[in-house]
Design a protein around this motif. Structure first.
Motif, short mmCIF file in Angstrom:
data_model
loop_
_atom_site.label_atom_id
_atom_site.label_comp_id
_atom_site.label_asym_id
_atom_site.label_seq_id
_atom_site.Cartn_x
_atom_site.Cartn_y
_atom_site.Cartn_z
N LEU A 162 15.76 9.96 9.40
CA LEU A 162 15.28 9.38 10.65
C LEU A 162 13.78 9.13 10.49
N ARG A 163 13.34 7.95 10.83
CA ARG A 163 11.92 7.62 10.74
C ARG A 163 11.22 8.07 12.02
N VAL A 164 10.45 9.13 11.91
CA VAL A 164 9.72 9.66 13.06
C VAL A 164 8.25 9.44 12.79
N LEU A 168 6.30 7.13 17.82
CA LEU A 168 7.49 7.72 18.43
C LEU A 168 7.18 9.11 18.98
N VAL A 169 6.45 9.90 18.21
CA VAL A 169 6.07 11.25 18.67
C VAL A 169 5.17 11.15 19.89
N GLY A 170 4.21 10.23 19.85
CA GLY A 170 3.32 10.04 21.00
C GLY A 170 4.06 9.59 22.24
N TRP A 176 7.47 13.38 28.00
CA TRP A 176 7.59 14.80 28.35
C TRP A 176 6.54 15.18 29.39
N PHE A 177 5.31 14.67 29.21
CA PHE A 177 4.25 14.95 30.18
C PHE A 177 4.60 14.35 31.54
#
Length: 195
Positions: A162-164, A168-170, A176-177
Protein backbone atom coordinates in the motif's frame (compact mmCIF):
# COMPACT_ATOMS: atom_id res chain seq x y z
CA UNK A 1 33.99 56.67 -8.27
CA UNK A 2 35.09 55.13 -4.99
CA UNK A 3 38.47 53.62 -4.38
CA UNK A 4 38.71 50.09 -3.10
CA UNK A 5 41.43 49.04 -0.72
CA UNK A 6 42.96 45.94 -2.27
CA UNK A 7 45.66 45.43 0.36
CA UNK A 8 43.95 42.41 1.92
CA UNK A 9 42.72 41.00 -1.40
CA UNK A 10 46.05 39.28 -1.97
CA UNK A 11 46.09 37.81 1.55
CA UNK A 12 44.67 34.29 1.82
CA UNK A 13 41.67 33.84 4.07
CA UNK A 14 42.77 32.32 7.40
CA UNK A 15 40.19 29.50 7.06
CA UNK A 16 40.41 29.02 3.29
CA UNK A 17 41.58 25.44 3.64
CA UNK A 18 38.37 24.57 5.51
CA UNK A 19 36.07 25.89 2.79
CA UNK A 20 37.55 24.08 -0.21
CA UNK A 21 39.44 20.85 -0.20
CA UNK A 22 40.50 20.09 -3.77
CA UNK A 23 41.87 16.66 -2.85
CA UNK A 24 38.35 15.42 -2.01
CA UNK A 25 36.39 16.77 -4.96
CA UNK A 26 35.85 20.34 -3.70
CA UNK A 27 33.49 19.59 -0.82
CA UNK A 28 33.09 22.04 2.00
CA UNK A 29 34.42 21.74 5.49
CA UNK A 30 37.34 19.53 4.49
CA UNK A 31 35.15 16.41 4.51
CA UNK A 32 34.67 14.26 1.44
CA UNK A 33 31.21 14.08 -0.06
CA UNK A 34 30.55 10.64 1.39
CA UNK A 35 31.33 11.69 4.98
CA UNK A 36 34.45 11.47 7.12
CA UNK A 37 36.80 8.76 5.83
CA UNK A 38 38.22 7.58 9.16
CA UNK A 39 35.75 8.54 11.84
CA UNK A 40 34.74 11.96 13.11
CA UNK A 41 36.87 15.14 12.87
CA UNK A 42 39.95 15.02 15.06
CA UNK A 43 41.02 11.56 13.92
CA UNK A 44 39.84 9.73 17.03
CA UNK A 45 38.11 6.42 16.22
CA UNK A 46 34.78 5.88 17.91
CA UNK A 47 34.48 2.60 19.77
CA UNK A 48 31.04 1.26 20.45
CA UNK A 49 30.24 0.60 24.07
CA UNK A 50 29.47 -2.82 25.53
CA UNK A 51 25.72 -2.41 25.39
CA UNK A 52 25.80 -1.40 21.70
CA UNK A 53 28.00 -4.39 20.86
CA UNK A 54 25.63 -6.66 22.83
CA UNK A 55 22.59 -5.33 20.93
CA UNK A 56 24.38 -5.74 17.59
CA UNK A 57 25.36 -9.34 18.40
CA UNK A 58 21.83 -10.09 19.61
CA UNK A 59 20.37 -8.61 16.43
CA UNK A 60 22.73 -10.65 14.24
CA UNK A 61 21.87 -13.92 16.03
CA UNK A 62 18.11 -13.41 16.40
CA UNK A 63 15.93 -15.29 13.90
CA UNK A 64 14.00 -12.97 11.63
CA UNK A 65 10.61 -14.21 12.86
CA UNK A 66 11.15 -13.09 16.49
CA UNK A 67 10.21 -9.41 16.01
CA UNK A 68 6.97 -10.16 14.09
CA UNK A 69 6.10 -12.79 16.70
CA UNK A 70 6.63 -10.24 19.50
CA UNK A 71 4.42 -7.75 17.61
CA UNK A 72 1.72 -10.41 17.19
CA UNK A 73 2.00 -11.07 20.94
CA UNK A 74 1.42 -7.37 21.69
CA UNK A 75 -1.63 -7.27 19.39
CA UNK A 76 -2.97 -10.49 20.96
CA UNK A 77 -2.47 -9.03 24.45
CA UNK A 78 -4.45 -5.92 23.47
CA UNK A 79 -7.24 -8.01 21.99
CA UNK A 80 -7.26 -10.28 25.04
CA UNK A 81 -7.47 -7.30 27.39
CA UNK A 82 -10.36 -5.89 25.37
CA UNK A 83 -12.28 -9.18 25.43
CA UNK A 84 -11.70 -9.79 29.16
CA UNK A 85 -12.43 -6.26 30.36
CA UNK A 86 -15.58 -5.73 28.23
CA UNK A 87 -15.27 -1.92 28.00
CA UNK A 88 -18.92 -1.63 26.95
CA UNK A 89 -20.07 -2.50 30.50
CA UNK A 90 -17.41 -0.74 32.58
CA UNK A 91 -18.08 2.50 34.42
CA UNK A 92 -16.90 5.73 32.74
CA UNK A 93 -14.34 6.35 35.49
CA UNK A 94 -13.09 2.72 35.68
CA UNK A 95 -9.33 2.31 35.48
CA UNK A 96 -7.57 2.72 33.14
CA UNK A 97 -9.47 5.79 32.03
CA UNK A 98 -8.95 8.70 29.67
CA UNK A 99 -7.42 11.57 31.63
CA UNK A 100 -8.84 14.21 29.27
CA UNK A 101 -12.38 12.86 29.56
CA UNK A 102 -12.05 12.44 33.34
CA UNK A 103 -10.92 16.04 33.85
CA UNK A 104 -12.82 17.94 31.13
CA UNK A 105 -15.71 15.67 30.10
CA UNK A 106 -14.57 15.89 26.46
CA UNK A 107 -13.90 12.90 24.24
CA UNK A 108 -10.23 12.69 23.28
CA UNK A 109 -9.18 11.64 19.74
CA UNK A 110 -8.93 8.00 20.90
CA UNK A 111 -12.02 7.80 23.10
CA UNK A 112 -14.25 4.91 22.08
CA UNK A 113 -11.45 3.01 20.33
CA UNK A 114 -11.38 0.12 22.82
CA UNK A 115 -15.17 -0.19 22.70
CA UNK A 116 -15.05 -0.04 18.90
CA UNK A 117 -12.51 -2.87 18.91
CA UNK A 118 -14.75 -4.90 21.23
CA UNK A 119 -17.69 -4.46 18.86
CA UNK A 120 -15.53 -5.33 15.83
CA UNK A 121 -14.43 -8.53 17.57
CA UNK A 122 -18.12 -9.33 18.11
CA UNK A 123 -18.97 -8.54 14.44
CA UNK A 124 -21.16 -5.53 15.32
CA UNK A 125 -19.76 -2.99 12.84
CA UNK A 126 -22.54 -0.35 13.21
CA UNK A 127 -21.96 -0.15 16.98
CA UNK A 128 -18.20 -0.11 16.44
CA UNK A 129 -18.49 2.74 13.92
CA UNK A 130 -20.71 4.68 16.31
CA UNK A 131 -18.03 4.52 18.98
CA UNK A 132 -15.07 5.40 16.73
CA UNK A 133 -15.77 5.65 13.01
CA UNK A 134 -12.18 6.44 11.97
CA UNK A 135 -10.80 3.48 13.90
CA UNK A 136 -13.20 1.13 12.10
CA UNK A 137 -12.35 2.75 8.76
CA UNK A 138 -8.57 2.46 9.31
CA UNK A 139 -8.62 -1.06 10.81
CA UNK A 140 -8.55 -3.06 7.52
CA UNK A 141 -5.68 -0.94 6.18
CA UNK A 142 -3.73 -1.24 9.44
CA UNK A 143 -4.33 -5.00 9.53
CA UNK A 144 -3.12 -5.40 5.94
CA UNK A 145 -0.01 -3.29 6.56
CA UNK A 146 0.76 -5.35 9.65
CA UNK A 147 0.26 -8.68 7.88
CA UNK A 148 2.38 -7.56 4.90
CA UNK A 149 5.18 -6.37 7.20
CA UNK A 150 5.11 -9.45 9.46
CA UNK A 151 4.92 -11.83 6.51
CA UNK A 152 7.87 -10.14 4.80
CA UNK A 153 9.94 -10.16 8.01
CA UNK A 154 9.15 -13.72 9.08
CA UNK A 155 8.60 -15.64 5.85
CA UNK A 156 9.85 -13.40 3.04
CA UNK A 157 6.34 -12.88 1.60
CA UNK A 158 6.02 -10.22 -1.07
CA UNK A 159 2.46 -8.92 -0.79
CA UNK A 160 1.43 -5.89 -2.85
CA UNK A 161 2.40 -2.75 -0.97
CA UNK A 162 0.00 0.00 0.00
CA UNK A 163 1.41 3.39 -0.94
CA UNK A 164 1.15 5.55 2.16
CA UNK A 165 2.62 8.94 1.36
CA UNK A 166 2.84 12.14 3.41
CA UNK A 167 -0.30 13.58 1.77
CA UNK A 168 -2.36 10.54 2.72
CA UNK A 169 -1.06 10.57 6.29
CA UNK A 170 -1.68 14.32 6.54
CA UNK A 171 -5.21 13.93 5.17
CA UNK A 172 -5.99 11.15 7.65
CA UNK A 173 -4.63 13.20 10.58
CA UNK A 174 -6.68 16.22 9.45
CA UNK A 175 -9.81 14.03 9.26
CA UNK A 176 -9.03 12.61 12.70
CA UNK A 177 -8.65 16.13 14.12
CA UNK A 178 -11.94 17.23 12.53
CA UNK A 179 -13.67 14.09 13.87
CA UNK A 180 -12.27 14.82 17.35
CA UNK A 181 -13.71 18.35 17.27
CA UNK A 182 -17.07 17.44 15.71
CA UNK A 183 -17.77 14.62 18.17
CA UNK A 184 -17.54 17.09 21.08
CA UNK A 185 -20.00 19.66 19.66
CA UNK A 186 -23.04 19.91 21.98
CA UNK A 187 -25.71 20.11 19.26
CA UNK A 188 -27.58 17.43 17.36
CA UNK A 189 -26.69 15.52 15.22
CA UNK A 190 -23.12 15.71 16.58
CA UNK A 191 -24.19 14.59 20.05
CA UNK A 192 -24.76 11.10 18.58
CA UNK A 193 -20.96 10.78 18.20
CA UNK A 194 -20.32 11.49 21.87
CA UNK A 195 -19.19 8.37 23.73
Amino acid sequence: MTSVDRSDAAQPHPHADLHTDHSHGGSTGGAPQGGWPAGPPGGYPVESDRFTRFVQRLHARTPRWVVPLAAVGCVAAGIGYTLLSDPTRSAPDALPTCLLKLTTGLDCPGCGGTRALWYVLHADLPAAARHHFLFVFALPFLAYLFIAWAGRQAFGWRLPELRVGPKLVGGFLAAWFAFSVIRNLPWPPFTALYV
